[in-house]
Design a protein around this motif. Structure first.
Motif, PDB file in Angstrom:
ATOM      1  N   ASP A 152      -6.148   9.407   6.943  1.00 36.36           N
ATOM      2  CA  ASP A 152      -6.240   9.107   5.830  1.00 36.36           C
ATOM      3  C   ASP A 152      -5.823   7.463   4.931  1.00 36.36           C
ATOM      4  N   ILE A 153      -5.144   7.109   6.567  1.00 33.51           N
ATOM      5  CA  ILE A 153      -4.963   5.358   5.885  1.00 33.51           C
ATOM      6  C   ILE A 153      -5.405   4.479   6.501  1.00 33.51           C
ATOM      7  N   PRO A 154      -5.589   4.227   5.214  1.00 34.16           N
ATOM      8  CA  PRO A 154      -6.636   2.636   5.508  1.00 34.16           C
ATOM      9  C   PRO A 154      -6.970   1.750   6.932  1.00 34.16           C
ATOM     10  N   PRO A 155      -7.107   1.922   7.410  1.00 35.71           N
ATOM     11  CA  PRO A 155      -7.928   0.737   9.198  1.00 35.71           C
ATOM     12  C   PRO A 155      -7.041  -0.806   9.166  1.00 35.71           C
ATOM     13  N   GLU A 156      -6.617  -1.344   7.842  1.00 36.34           N
ATOM     14  CA  GLU A 156      -5.818  -2.238   8.745  1.00 36.34           C
ATOM     15  C   GLU A 156      -4.126  -2.030   8.591  1.00 36.34           C
ATOM     16  N   TYR A 157      -4.264  -1.121   7.507  1.00 37.29           N
ATOM     17  CA  TYR A 157      -2.587  -0.973   7.451  1.00 37.29           C
ATOM     18  C   TYR A 157      -2.361   0.610   9.137  1.00 37.29           C
ATOM     19  N   ARG A 158      -3.234   1.332   9.923  1.00 31.60           N
ATOM     20  CA  ARG A 158      -2.722   2.343  10.479  1.00 31.60           C
ATOM     21  C   ARG A 158      -1.755   2.253  11.902  1.00 31.60           C
ATOM     22  N   ASP A 159      -1.773   0.724  12.662  1.00 33.36           N
ATOM     23  CA  ASP A 159      -0.558   0.431  13.203  1.00 33.36           C
ATOM     24  C   ASP A 159       0.432   0.233  12.442  1.00 33.36           C
ATOM     25  N   ASN A 160       0.407  -0.092  10.974  1.00 33.01           N
ATOM     26  CA  ASN A 160       2.215  -0.268  10.407  1.00 33.01           C
ATOM     27  C   ASN A 160       2.140   0.941   9.606  1.00 33.01           C
ATOM     28  N   TYR A 161       1.705   1.913   9.265  1.00 35.02           N
ATOM     29  CA  TYR A 161       2.316   3.051   9.146  1.00 35.02           C
ATOM     30  C   TYR A 161       2.700   4.037  10.363  1.00 35.02           C
ATOM     31  N   LEU A 162       1.474   3.935  11.433  1.00 37.10           N
ATOM     32  CA  LEU A 162       1.956   4.856  12.631  1.00 37.10           C
ATOM     33  C   LEU A 162       3.401   4.246  13.380  1.00 37.10           C
ATOM     34  N   MET A 211       0.131  12.688   5.292  1.00 37.51           N
ATOM     35  CA  MET A 211      -1.284  12.142   5.771  1.00 37.51           C
ATOM     36  C   MET A 211      -1.452  11.930   7.115  1.00 37.51           C
ATOM     37  N   ASN A 212      -3.082  12.470   7.245  1.00 39.13           N
ATOM     38  CA  ASN A 212      -3.497  11.761   9.075  1.00 39.13           C
ATOM     39  C   ASN A 212      -3.462  10.262   9.013  1.00 39.13           C
ATOM     40  N   PRO A 213      -3.604  10.314  10.500  1.00 39.93           N
ATOM     41  CA  PRO A 213      -4.098   8.878  10.373  1.00 39.93           C
ATOM     42  C   PRO A 213      -5.643   8.427   9.894  1.00 39.93           C
ATOM     43  N   TRP A 243       0.723  -0.953   0.029  1.00 43.58           N
ATOM     44  CA  TRP A 243      -0.320  -0.336   0.273  1.00 43.58           C
ATOM     45  C   TRP A 243       0.942   1.497  -0.370  1.00 43.58           C
ATOM     46  N   TYR A 244       1.734   0.973   0.751  1.00 41.07           N
ATOM     47  CA  TYR A 244       2.993   2.744   0.715  1.00 41.07           C
ATOM     48  C   TYR A 244       3.285   3.021  -0.356  1.00 41.07           C
ATOM     49  N   TYR A 245       3.927   2.117  -0.779  1.00 37.79           N
ATOM     50  CA  TYR A 245       4.797   1.623  -1.965  1.00 37.79           C
ATOM     51  C   TYR A 245       4.153   2.577  -3.669  1.00 37.79           C
ATOM     52  N   GLU A 246       2.278   1.949  -3.764  1.00 43.62           N
ATOM     53  CA  GLU A 246       1.099   2.184  -4.321  1.00 43.62           C
ATOM     54  C   GLU A 246       0.794   3.111  -4.854  1.00 43.62           C
ATOM     55  N   THR A 247       0.392   3.892  -2.685  1.00 43.08           N
ATOM     56  CA  THR A 247       0.531   5.462  -2.524  1.00 43.08           C
ATOM     57  C   THR A 247       1.933   6.360  -3.230  1.00 43.08           C
ATOM     58  N   ALA A 248       2.495   5.658  -2.569  1.00 47.15           N
ATOM     59  CA  ALA A 248       4.162   7.015  -3.360  1.00 47.15           C
ATOM     60  C   ALA A 248       3.678   6.850  -4.768  1.00 47.15           C
ATOM     61  N   GLY A 301       3.951   9.977  -7.101  1.00 49.45           N
ATOM     62  CA  GLY A 301       5.486  10.681  -7.399  1.00 49.45           C
ATOM     63  C   GLY A 301       5.713  10.843  -6.724  1.00 49.45           C
ATOM     64  N   THR A 302       5.655   9.989  -5.307  1.00 51.08           N
ATOM     65  CA  THR A 302       6.667  10.719  -4.208  1.00 51.08           C
ATOM     66  C   THR A 302       6.173   9.770  -3.068  1.00 51.08           C
ATOM     67  N   CYS A 303       7.626   9.688  -2.095  1.00 53.76           N
ATOM     68  CA  CYS A 303       7.222   8.518  -0.909  1.00 53.76           C
ATOM     69  C   CYS A 303       7.050   9.738   0.186  1.00 53.76           C
ATOM     70  N   LYS A 304       7.126  11.114  -0.432  1.00 54.66           N
ATOM     71  CA  LYS A 304       7.205  11.941   1.115  1.00 54.66           C
ATOM     72  C   LYS A 304       5.513  12.508   0.374  1.00 54.66           C
ATOM     73  N   ILE A 305       4.781  11.410   0.129  1.00 55.86           N
ATOM     74  CA  ILE A 305       2.990  11.887   0.159  1.00 55.86           C
ATOM     75  C   ILE A 305       2.386  11.580   1.615  1.00 55.86           C
TER      76      ILE A 305
END
Length: 148
Positions: free
Chosen positions: A133-143, A129-131, A112-117, A121-125
């Motif tokens: 904005d992150i799909p619920p199933e990825y929030r823990d990993n994202y945080l 992002m606010n929490p 998801w992270y790299y698909e979004t990036a 066009g950038t990983c800085k996206i």
């Protein structure tokens, strides 16, 4: 019907050397030999070999597989020992599955992270992002990725 090492190896999708190794390690006490000394496998040997391969795939050591085979040959007096060994291996496999599920969750997050990036066009996206904005199933990993 009798099978050669090569024929049985092909049925099991293993190298013939694997079956020779098993025999050398004492895992195949049931295998007959021809007059010339060649290993000859019967149809019912396939089930034994299938169990050996199954136990090996679980990470069981050759030593423990040999113990299991020896107990099988000994007969009904060892049923409790065999059950205990199988239960221990089931527990180990269950723990491995749990670890692999966690690994898959991490890979799914990274996908998801790299698909979004890639779409942005950038990983800085991800920095913007606010929490929520992150799909619920990825929030823990994202945080967690933001703190490490």
């Amino acid at each position: 019907m009798l099978y050669t090492v090569g024929e049985m190896a092909k049925r099991l999708n293993v190298a013939p050397s694997t079956l020779r190794y098993y025999d050398k390690e004492g895992l195949l006490p049931f295998v007959e030999r021809s007059e010339g000394g060649n290993r000859m496998f019967k149809e019912e040997d396939f089930e034994w070999l299938h169990i050996i391969e199954c136990l090996k795939k679980t990470g069981m050591s050759i030593k423990d597989i040999k113990t299991f085979i020896d107990w099988c040959v000994e007969g009904d007096a060892t049923i409790a020992k065999r059950l205990d060994l199988i239960d221990r291996q089931r527990k180990a496999v269950s723990e491995q599955i749990g670890q692999m599920e966690e690994t898959l969750k991490t890979l799914d997050f990274k996908h998801w992270y790299y698909e979004t990036a890639k779409a942005a066009g950038t990983c800085k996206i991800h920095e913007t992002m606010n929490p929520e904005d992150i799909p619920p199933e990825y929030r823990d990993n994202y945080l967690q990725s933001q703190t490490t």
